[in-house]
Design a protein around this motif. Structure first.
Motif, mmCIF file in Angstrom:
data_model
loop_
_atom_site.group_PDB
_atom_site.id
_atom_site.type_symbol
_atom_site.label_atom_id
_atom_site.label_comp_id
_atom_site.label_asym_id
_atom_site.label_seq_id
_atom_site.Cartn_x
_atom_site.Cartn_y
_atom_site.Cartn_z
ATOM 1 N N VAL A 51 23.997 18.777 58.274
ATOM 2 C CA VAL A 51 23.981 20.170 58.230
ATOM 3 C C VAL A 51 24.809 20.634 57.260
ATOM 4 C CG1 VAL A 51 23.625 20.197 60.846
ATOM 5 C CG2 VAL A 51 25.980 20.410 60.018
ATOM 6 N N SER A 52 25.842 19.950 56.635
ATOM 7 C CA SER A 52 26.257 20.608 55.557
ATOM 8 C C SER A 52 25.324 20.673 54.252
ATOM 9 C CB SER A 52 27.465 19.495 55.050
ATOM 10 O OG SER A 52 28.547 19.665 56.198
ATOM 11 N N VAL A 53 24.497 19.601 54.093
ATOM 12 C CA VAL A 53 23.493 19.486 53.038
ATOM 13 C C VAL A 53 22.515 20.764 53.262
ATOM 14 C CG1 VAL A 53 21.330 18.481 52.046
ATOM 15 C CG2 VAL A 53 23.360 16.926 52.747
ATOM 16 N N LEU A 54 22.129 21.221 54.444
ATOM 17 C CA LEU A 54 21.096 22.407 54.689
ATOM 18 C C LEU A 54 22.021 23.726 54.202
ATOM 19 C CD1 LEU A 54 19.816 21.706 58.307
ATOM 20 C CD2 LEU A 54 18.517 21.653 56.229
ATOM 21 N N GLU A 55 23.449 23.680 54.569
ATOM 22 C CA GLU A 55 23.978 24.881 54.211
ATOM 23 C C GLU A 55 24.284 25.091 52.747
ATOM 24 O OE1 GLU A 55 25.813 27.809 56.532
ATOM 25 O OE2 GLU A 55 23.757 27.054 56.925
ATOM 26 N N ILE A 56 24.599 23.746 52.168
ATOM 27 C CA ILE A 56 24.680 23.978 50.707
ATOM 28 C C ILE A 56 23.297 24.472 50.077
ATOM 29 C CG2 ILE A 56 25.062 22.617 48.739
ATOM 30 C CD1 ILE A 56 27.021 20.662 50.330
ATOM 31 N N ALA A 57 22.392 23.891 50.750
ATOM 32 C CA ALA A 57 21.129 24.337 50.093
ATOM 33 C C ALA A 57 20.779 25.847 50.105
ATOM 34 C CB ALA A 57 20.026 23.499 50.569
ATOM 35 N N GLU A 58 21.298 26.311 51.257
ATOM 36 C CA GLU A 58 21.096 27.742 51.539
ATOM 37 C C GLU A 58 21.974 28.557 50.350
ATOM 38 O OE1 GLU A 58 21.277 31.161 54.921
ATOM 39 O OE2 GLU A 58 22.423 29.397 55.276
ATOM 40 N N ALA A 59 22.953 28.008 50.145
ATOM 41 C CA ALA A 59 23.809 28.846 49.036
ATOM 42 C C ALA A 59 23.309 28.809 47.640
ATOM 43 C CB ALA A 59 25.096 28.044 49.135
ATOM 44 N N PHE A 60 22.846 27.521 47.419
ATOM 45 C CA PHE A 60 21.965 27.602 46.045
ATOM 46 C C PHE A 60 20.841 28.206 46.012
ATOM 47 C CE2 PHE A 60 24.437 23.447 45.180
ATOM 48 C CZ PHE A 60 24.858 23.648 43.966
ATOM 49 N N VAL A 61 20.112 28.482 46.931
ATOM 50 C CA VAL A 61 18.974 29.592 47.117
ATOM 51 C C VAL A 61 19.315 30.745 46.890
ATOM 52 C CG1 VAL A 61 17.123 30.376 48.666
ATOM 53 C CG2 VAL A 61 17.268 27.719 48.522
ATOM 54 N N ASN A 62 20.432 31.298 47.602
ATOM 55 C CA ASN A 62 20.765 32.510 47.615
ATOM 56 C C ASN A 62 21.378 32.957 46.083
ATOM 57 O OD1 ASN A 62 20.474 33.166 50.044
ATOM 58 N ND2 ASN A 62 22.569 32.420 50.845
ATOM 59 N N ALA A 63 21.893 31.981 45.489
ATOM 60 C CA ALA A 63 22.265 32.097 44.034
ATOM 61 C C ALA A 63 21.028 32.398 43.085
ATOM 62 C CB ALA A 63 23.210 30.922 43.562
ATOM 63 N N LYS A 64 19.978 31.408 43.359
ATOM 64 C CA LYS A 64 18.768 31.587 42.609
ATOM 65 C C LYS A 64 18.100 32.890 42.853
ATOM 66 C CE LYS A 64 14.998 29.206 40.843
ATOM 67 N NZ LYS A 64 14.292 27.925 40.796
ATOM 68 N N LYS A 65 18.214 33.470 43.960
ATOM 69 C CA LYS A 65 17.697 34.779 44.107
ATOM 70 C C LYS A 65 18.239 35.755 43.539
ATOM 71 C CE LYS A 65 15.810 33.779 48.837
ATOM 72 N NZ LYS A 65 16.161 33.908 50.427
ATOM 73 N N LYS A 66 19.559 35.811 43.250
ATOM 74 C CA LYS A 66 20.188 36.782 42.452
ATOM 75 C C LYS A 66 20.212 36.508 40.858
ATOM 76 C CE LYS A 66 21.854 39.016 45.692
ATOM 77 N NZ LYS A 66 23.308 39.078 46.374
ATOM 78 N N GLY A 67 19.320 35.592 40.623
ATOM 79 C CA GLY A 67 19.252 35.228 39.264
ATOM 80 C C GLY A 67 20.213 34.245 38.713
ATOM 81 N N GLU A 68 21.116 33.562 39.473
ATOM 82 C CA GLU A 68 22.081 32.709 39.076
ATOM 83 C C GLU A 68 21.915 31.340 39.586
ATOM 84 O OE1 GLU A 68 25.859 34.322 39.662
ATOM 85 O OE2 GLU A 68 25.139 36.529 39.323
ATOM 86 N N GLY A 69 20.890 30.702 39.627
ATOM 87 C CA GLY A 69 20.499 29.478 40.164
ATOM 88 C C GLY A 69 20.644 28.340 38.897
ATOM 89 N N PRO A 70 20.702 27.186 39.461
ATOM 90 C CA PRO A 70 21.072 25.897 38.634
ATOM 91 C C PRO A 70 20.323 25.759 37.750
ATOM 92 C CG PRO A 70 19.912 25.294 40.612
ATOM 93 C CD PRO A 70 20.002 26.654 40.731
ATOM 94 N N ARG A 71 21.019 25.261 36.517
ATOM 95 C CA ARG A 71 20.348 24.831 35.180
ATOM 96 C C ARG A 71 19.434 23.591 35.459
ATOM 97 N NH1 ARG A 71 24.265 24.702 30.327
ATOM 98 N NH2 ARG A 71 22.163 24.764 29.153
ATOM 99 N N ARG A 72 20.251 22.785 36.183
ATOM 100 C CA ARG A 72 19.509 21.368 36.430
ATOM 101 C C ARG A 72 18.771 21.460 38.081
ATOM 102 N NH1 ARG A 72 24.111 20.961 33.689
ATOM 103 N NH2 ARG A 72 24.119 19.379 31.914
#
Length: 343
Positions: free
Chosen positions: A313-334
């Motif tokens: 479930v931690s992986v799920l929550e980390i995924a959500e955090a990265f998705v939220n970052a990308k929605k704000k234009g601050e997603g991962p380069r890799r």
């Protein structure tokens, strides 16, 4: 502590993100309430302990897939979030044991595992009684005994009712098997007073990614005092103390062991979701957990909340955090790969 650790993970990932803001802003979406919500489902009774290749595991995989879809992550195996693979499992379909034509019953008189008994029918006409099966500086039950290629009869535990504290330490059945094997024995019959068995024998073996062999090079069967008495030529049942007082050496009886095995092919799957990167999209960061657990054993569900429901479930929550970052234009380069493995 878990939230701090997950926040630290996102902070450490900042070097791989095209972020201008504070990564901790997105880590704050990882909450104890959300983790509990997912864990209550993943480690709930409906998942039946998530044993690999079981219906409970398939339900858990479906839940993970639904959450990744909800987040808008791409499937990690072509058009599928599932990466299927085959597992193999040995199973005993029929067992039997008789002494001098007298049949005994599984779990009432003897117990065994699929991994420690040869496939088919074996006929043995003698056993070597080696007392407690000990061999060290203080006691050598194998003195003047030739056990090479023979089945050794040994008593469970230690003399004088001494306690065996380590299940793999001195005096344990495991240690005694190791001693017998080192002396060239073909196997051991371990005499126990704990019959009938409360828990049934495990007739299915462990899961394997490669097809197992049904051949066994060393036999181990736990037997009752009654079977031991028959093997030692007694018509009446002896108890452990009486058996321990008998002479060590060769005893002749007709022992028949039957164990019919089959190999089951089972289907399992990893769950994979992908968040594409930007300018370094062909480089990958994997965030993983295993989502399977022990399943149901003797009618009891082993829920696996900590191992590894919490990681899953931690992986799920980390995924959500990265998705939220990308929605704000601050997603991962890799490219980030969220992978829940099984088996």
């Amino acid at each position: 502590m878990r939230i701090i650790l997950l926040s630290a993970l996102l902070l450490s990932a900042a070097t791989g993100m095209a972020q201008k803001g504070d990564p901790a802003t997105y880590a704050s979406t990882i909450t104890a309430a959300d983790l509990k919500k997912h864990l209550t489902i993943v480690a709930g009774p409906e998942m039946e302990g998530r044993e690999a290749a079981s219906e409970g595991e398939r339900k858990a995989a479906a839940y993970l897939e639904s959450q990744y879809k909800k987040l808008g992550l791409k499937p990690g195996n072509g058009n599928s979030y599932l990466q299927p693979f085959t597992l193999f499992q040995s199973e005993l379909t029929e067992t039997g044991l008789s002494v001098n034509g007298r049949s005994f019953q599984l779990d009432k008189d003897f117990s065994l595992s699929v991994a420690m008994v040869p496939n088919g029918k074996s006929m043995i006409n003698e056993v070597v009684f080696a007392g407690y099966g000990l061999s060290d500086s203080s006691r050598n039950d194998y003195a003047n005994l030739d056990v090479k290629g023979k089945l050794v009869l040994i008593l469970e535990g230690l003399p004088g009712n001494a306690t065996v504290t380590n299940p793999r330490g001195p005096g344990s059945s495991f240690a005694k098997m190791t001693i017998a094997r080192s002396k060239g024995a073909s196997g051991v019959l371990v005499v126990s007073k704990n019959f009938p068995r409360t828990n049934p024998s495990q007739l299915k073996g462990g899961l394997s990614i490669s097809k197992p062999t049904t051949d066994v090079t060393f036999t181990s069967i736990t037997i009752s005092e009654e079977i031991a008495s028959a093997l030692l030529g007694r018509t009446a049942k002896l108890n452990m103390q009486q058996i321990s007082e008998l002479n060590k050496g060769v005893y002749r009886s007709e022992l028949s062991i039957k164990a019919d095995k089959k190999i089951n092919e089972l289907q399992s799957a990893n769950v994979i979701a992908v968040l594409p990167g930007t300018d370094k999209a062909d480089e990958y960061v994997f965030i993983t957990s295993h989502y399977d657990h022990e399943g149901i054993i003797n009618g009891q569900i082993y829920y696996g909340a900590d191992d590894d429901g919490s990681g899953t479930v931690s992986v799920l929550e980390i995924a959500e955090a990265f998705v939220n970052a990308k929605k704000k234009g601050e997603g991962p380069r890799r490219t980030i790969v969220f992978m829940n493995v099984s088996g």
